[in-house]
Design a protein around this motif. Structure first.
Motif, PDB file in Angstrom:
ATOM      1  N   ALA A 129      31.680  -9.577 -22.770  1.00 48.51           N
ATOM      2  CA  ALA A 129      30.680  -9.894 -21.752  1.00 48.51           C
ATOM      3  C   ALA A 129      29.997 -11.200 -22.145  1.00 48.51           C
ATOM      4  O   ALA A 129      30.003 -11.592 -23.313  1.00 48.51           O
ATOM      5  N   VAL A 130      29.399 -11.864 -21.169  1.00 53.29           N
ATOM      6  CA  VAL A 130      28.692 -13.111 -21.428  1.00 53.29           C
ATOM      7  C   VAL A 130      27.299 -13.019 -20.818  1.00 53.29           C
ATOM      8  O   VAL A 130      27.090 -12.373 -19.784  1.00 53.29           O
ATOM      9  N   SER A 131      26.308 -13.639 -21.475  1.00 56.61           N
ATOM     10  CA  SER A 131      24.940 -13.618 -20.970  1.00 56.61           C
ATOM     11  C   SER A 131      24.845 -14.442 -19.690  1.00 56.61           C
ATOM     12  O   SER A 131      25.666 -15.332 -19.449  1.00 56.61           O
ATOM     13  N   PRO A 132      23.840 -14.174 -18.835  1.00 57.73           N
ATOM     14  CA  PRO A 132      23.723 -14.896 -17.561  1.00 57.73           C
ATOM     15  C   PRO A 132      23.605 -16.405 -17.718  1.00 57.73           C
ATOM     16  O   PRO A 132      24.080 -17.152 -16.852  1.00 57.73           O
ATOM     17  N   ASP A 133      22.985 -16.869 -18.813  1.00 61.90           N
ATOM     18  CA  ASP A 133      22.858 -18.310 -19.019  1.00 61.90           C
ATOM     19  C   ASP A 133      24.061 -18.923 -19.728  1.00 61.90           C
ATOM     20  O   ASP A 133      24.116 -20.138 -19.949  1.00 61.90           O
ATOM     21  N   GLY A 134      25.031 -18.100 -20.070  1.00 60.01           N
ATOM     22  CA  GLY A 134      26.246 -18.592 -20.697  1.00 60.01           C
ATOM     23  C   GLY A 134      26.106 -19.001 -22.143  1.00 60.01           C
ATOM     24  O   GLY A 134      27.039 -19.560 -22.727  1.00 60.01           O
ATOM     25  N   LYS A 135      24.975 -18.676 -22.789  1.00 56.67           N
ATOM     26  CA  LYS A 135      24.741 -19.122 -24.155  1.00 56.67           C
ATOM     27  C   LYS A 135      25.224 -18.132 -25.212  1.00 56.67           C
ATOM     28  O   LYS A 135      25.359 -18.490 -26.383  1.00 56.67           O
ATOM     29  N   ARG A 136      25.458 -16.881 -24.807  1.00 54.02           N
ATOM     30  CA  ARG A 136      25.924 -15.875 -25.751  1.00 54.02           C
ATOM     31  C   ARG A 136      27.105 -15.113 -25.178  1.00 54.02           C
ATOM     32  O   ARG A 136      27.106 -14.748 -24.005  1.00 54.02           O
ATOM     33  N   VAL A 137      28.085 -14.879 -26.032  1.00 53.25           N
ATOM     34  CA  VAL A 137      29.223 -14.044 -25.673  1.00 53.25           C
ATOM     35  C   VAL A 137      29.181 -12.807 -26.563  1.00 53.25           C
ATOM     36  O   VAL A 137      29.007 -12.917 -27.783  1.00 53.25           O
ATOM     37  N   TYR A 138      29.332 -11.634 -25.946  1.00 54.81           N
ATOM     38  CA  TYR A 138      29.281 -10.368 -26.675  1.00 54.81           C
ATOM     39  C   TYR A 138      30.677  -9.754 -26.714  1.00 54.81           C
ATOM     40  O   TYR A 138      31.346  -9.648 -25.684  1.00 54.81           O
ATOM     41  N   ILE A 175      28.342 -14.153 -30.233  1.00 53.72           N
ATOM     42  CA  ILE A 175      28.746 -15.537 -30.451  1.00 53.72           C
ATOM     43  C   ILE A 175      27.724 -16.447 -29.786  1.00 53.72           C
ATOM     44  O   ILE A 175      27.558 -16.424 -28.559  1.00 53.72           O
ATOM     45  N   ASP A 176      27.016 -17.230 -30.595  1.00 56.96           N
ATOM     46  CA  ASP A 176      26.095 -18.239 -30.088  1.00 56.96           C
ATOM     47  C   ASP A 176      26.934 -19.457 -29.709  1.00 56.96           C
ATOM     48  O   ASP A 176      27.429 -20.181 -30.574  1.00 56.96           O
ATOM     49  N   VAL A 177      27.109 -19.658 -28.401  1.00 55.57           N
ATOM     50  CA  VAL A 177      28.016 -20.696 -27.928  1.00 55.57           C
ATOM     51  C   VAL A 177      27.525 -22.089 -28.306  1.00 55.57           C
ATOM     52  O   VAL A 177      28.320 -22.960 -28.687  1.00 55.57           O
ATOM     53  N   ARG A 211      27.819 -20.033 -33.869  1.00 56.15           N
ATOM     54  CA  ARG A 211      27.624 -19.068 -34.942  1.00 56.15           C
ATOM     55  C   ARG A 211      27.902 -17.664 -34.413  1.00 56.15           C
ATOM     56  O   ARG A 211      27.755 -17.406 -33.217  1.00 56.15           O
ATOM     57  N   VAL A 212      28.264 -16.768 -35.307  1.00 53.60           N
ATOM     58  CA  VAL A 212      28.568 -15.387 -34.925  1.00 53.60           C
ATOM     59  C   VAL A 212      27.664 -14.434 -35.698  1.00 53.60           C
ATOM     60  O   VAL A 212      27.604 -14.491 -36.929  1.00 53.60           O
ATOM     61  N   GLY A 213      26.931 -13.582 -34.965  1.00 55.92           N
ATOM     62  CA  GLY A 213      26.110 -12.543 -35.568  1.00 55.92           C
ATOM     63  C   GLY A 213      26.665 -11.179 -35.207  1.00 55.92           C
ATOM     64  O   GLY A 213      27.674 -11.061 -34.503  1.00 55.92           O
TER      65      GLY A 213
END
Length: 363
Positions: free
Chosen positions: A137-146, A160-162, A166-168
């Motif tokens: 899934a991806v956040s609405p602002d496109g900045k994070r991918v889960y 994933i911090d696009v 970085r990956v947390g």
């Protein structure tokens, strides 16, 4: 899922099988379109083998070609295949935001999430992940991918911090044969909904994305196939041999299941329409259309081959149904909103069953 546990200090709620909720049995599946507002426009042959997943970005529709190690791109204006992009591994899931597609690929050595620039038609970054990815899934602002993962009876979500590349990790919990079935993010981006099934049952796990902590855990029951957020509720699709397909409506204000709709069959995917008045449910040989206003199956869409996945872009009046022969059927659904509201207003209000509040117990 009595044996499933979340990390210490996080909140778990009782409920699920013992909670009462209004149940509905959908009408018999329709053999033809019940309304004239859903019309087949075109069938597009990709010629790349079965389509495993489909997603829509800004001006693009993206398909994961599971047997071809590639991703195909359709221009929604011309309905033409404008690009086919090779990826390093088998694409098992795809999501999109604006002009980027994010594809989970499975290779011999590891899984990874690839970011694809849809304008340029190239892979711009690759993020290797340690364990198998089962949902994206991806956040609405496109900045994070889960990316939902499982390994040795434990499940977590890689974040994933696009921008920073970085990956947390968000720890979800553990249970026998635990697996992440699906992910969904609310429009604010502050809540991540994680569907988890293990050997005992299933739960909807609600995560606060700002703190990366589990906020609530709601028992569902049967194995979860997919979830979708719509208007303050999460629609949870389950399927088992005893009942077949069921859609559970989780009211996020009451934090409980308030309705269940039995749709039968053996569904595998659920996608919400752009206006949130319909849920499209991929079944064995059809796509059932569930009206979220009246909680009734109002249509049944047939395609030339067994459907695999479906998407309805937020800025489009078209519905895309991909299948296992490697084709995409495009339907026009432009005029259906007014029809559904008219049908809803002409019926009595739905009486919801009274359910006891779920009480927190120590984690």
């Amino acid at each position: 899922m009595a044996n499933f546990s979340v990390p210490k200090g996080r909140l778990m709620l009782n409920g699920g099988a013992g909670s009462k909720a209004a149940s509905h049995v959908a009408d018999e599946p329709l053999t033809e379109a019940a309304t004239s507002d859903v019309v087949l426009e075109r069938r597009i042959t990709l010629g790349r083998g079965p389509v495993g997943d489909i997603a829509a970005g800004q001006g693009f529709v993206v398909m994961a070609n599971a047997g071809d190690d590639s991703v195909s791109v359709i221009d929604p204006m011309t309905l033409a295949v404008v690009d086919t992009i090779a990826v390093d591994g088998q694409p098992v899931a795809v999501t999109a935001s604006d002009d980027r597609a994010y594809v989970c690929v499975a290779a011999e050595s590891h899984d990874a999430v690839c970011a694809i620039d849809l304008e340029a038609g190239t892979v711009v970054s690759t993020h290797p992940l340690a364990s198998g990815v089962t949902a994206l899934a991806v956040s609405p602002d496109g900045k994070r991918v889960y990316a939902g993962r499982d390994a040795q009876d434990r499940v977590d979500v890689a974040v994933i911090d696009v921008t920073a590349e970085r990956v947390g990790t968000i720890g979800i919990g553990s249970g026998p044969a635990a697996n992440v079935d699906a992910l969904s993010v609310d429009p604010s981006g502050k809540r991540l909904y994680v569907a988890v099934t293990d050997a005992v049952g299933s739960r909807l796990v609600i995560v606060d994305t700002e703190t990366s902590l589990v906020h609530r855990v709601l028992p569902i029951g049967a194995p979860i196939r997919d979830i979708a957020y719509a208007g303050g509720a999460v629609y949870v699709l389950t399927s088992d041999r005893a009942v077949g397909g069921t859609v559970h409506v989780v009211d996020l204000n009451a934090m409980r299941v308030t309705d269940r709709v039995v749709v039968g069959g053996a569904p595998t995917q659920l996608t919400m329409s752009a206006d949130q008045t319909r849920a499209y449910i991929v079944d064995y040989d059809r796509v059932a259309v569930l009206c979220t206003l009246g909680l009734d199956v109002v249509d049944s869409l047939a395609v030339d081959a067994r459907p695999s996945c479906v998407t309805h872009p937020a800025d489009s009046s078209r519905l895309y149904i991909a299948d296992y022969t490697g084709a995409v059927s495009v339907f026009s659904v432009e005029s259906s909103i007014e029809t559904l509201y008219s049908q809803f207003l002409a019926t009595d209000s739905i009486a919801l069953g009274v359910s006891r509040a779920l009480q927190p117990t120590p984690a």
